[in-house]
Design an enzyme around this catalytic site. Structure first.
Site, short mmCIF file in Angstrom:
data_model
loop_
_atom_site.label_atom_id
_atom_site.label_comp_id
_atom_site.label_asym_id
_atom_site.label_seq_id
_atom_site.Cartn_x
_atom_site.Cartn_y
_atom_site.Cartn_z
CB ALA A 9 -0.89 0.00 1.24
CB SER A 10 0.08 4.78 -0.55
OG SER A 10 -1.18 4.88 0.10
CG MET A 11 3.92 6.79 2.82
SD MET A 11 5.20 6.11 3.85
CE MET A 11 5.25 7.28 5.18
CG ASN A 12 -0.30 7.99 6.53
OD1 ASN A 12 0.32 7.71 7.55
ND2 ASN A 12 -0.11 9.11 5.87
CB ALA A 13 -2.51 1.83 3.55
CB SER A 16 2.87 -0.92 11.00
OG SER A 16 3.97 -0.65 10.16
CG ASP A 84 6.42 -2.96 9.35
OD1 ASP A 84 5.54 -2.91 8.47
OD2 ASP A 84 6.64 -2.03 10.15
CD GLU A 85 8.75 0.41 7.08
OE1 GLU A 85 8.62 0.59 5.84
OE2 GLU A 85 8.23 1.17 7.91
#
Length: 192
Positions: A9-13, A16, A84-85
């Site tokens: 996804a993009s950021m803030n989806a 995490s 993650d990441e």
């Protein structure tokens, strides 16, 4: 048969957050997990923007994930490996993760960005898109209400950044999730 999953996804989806929820579900049932995040940000934690966080192992480009997972699995049987990441993985590490699912029978759930601030694939994401058994897009929302698929890097003044290193760690102060249309407009106009 265990699978390699790529949640992107993009950021803030909520990547995490979703990872931490999956980890909680396994642990609540008495199962062991192994969590990893990129060493590049140096935190040693997986943290969501809504306040959830936990400790995690760190991976760098030279980390042999398969060897580390095999050693942990021998000490205590693992039900799942969570990354993650994942965009910061190398292709070799993605192949190791596929081997963990295929040979060790441990599901691997990898979460990460698909593209960078220029709209280009990260190496880890490219390998995961090519090799994962399941691809799951998590949704985020652009300022216009449409699905955000792009990550715009901004400077301290809020202006769009067009050039620079592919990896620059930052949060809402450095990146804005946008739909493609508004991403392209911001790059063209130099601002949001």
């Amino acid at each position: 048969m265990a699978k390699l999953y790529f949640y992107y996804a993009s950021m803030n989806a909520g990547k995490s957050t979703t990872l931490l929820q999956a980890d909680f579900n396994y642990r609540e049932r008495g199962m062991h997990t192994m969590l990893w995040t990129g060493a590049i940000d140096g935190r040693g934690r997986i943290a969501s923007r809504i306040g959830l966080d936990t400790e995690a192992n760190l991976f760098a480009p030279e980390t042999d994930l398969r060897a580390a997972v095999e050693a942990e699995h021998a000490a205590r049987p693992l039900a799942c490996v969570l990354i993650d990441e994942a965009q910061w993985l190398t292709r070799a590490q993605v192949l190791q993760l596929a081997g963990i699912a295929d040979s060790l029978g441990i599901p691997v759930l990898a979460y990460g960005l698909r593209t960078d601030f220029r709209g280009e694939l990260f190496p880890g994401s490219a390998a995961l898109l090519a090799l994962a058994d399941a691809l799951v897009e998590l949704k985020s929302v652009c300022e216009c209400g449409r699905k955000a698929t792009m990550n715009l890097r901004v400077d301290a003044g809020g202006k769009a950044v067009r050039e620079g290193a592919q990896v620059e760690v930052g949060g809402n102060d450095r990146y804005v999730a946008l739909c493609r249309r508004h991403f392209m407009e911001a790059l063209t106009n130099g601002r949001l």
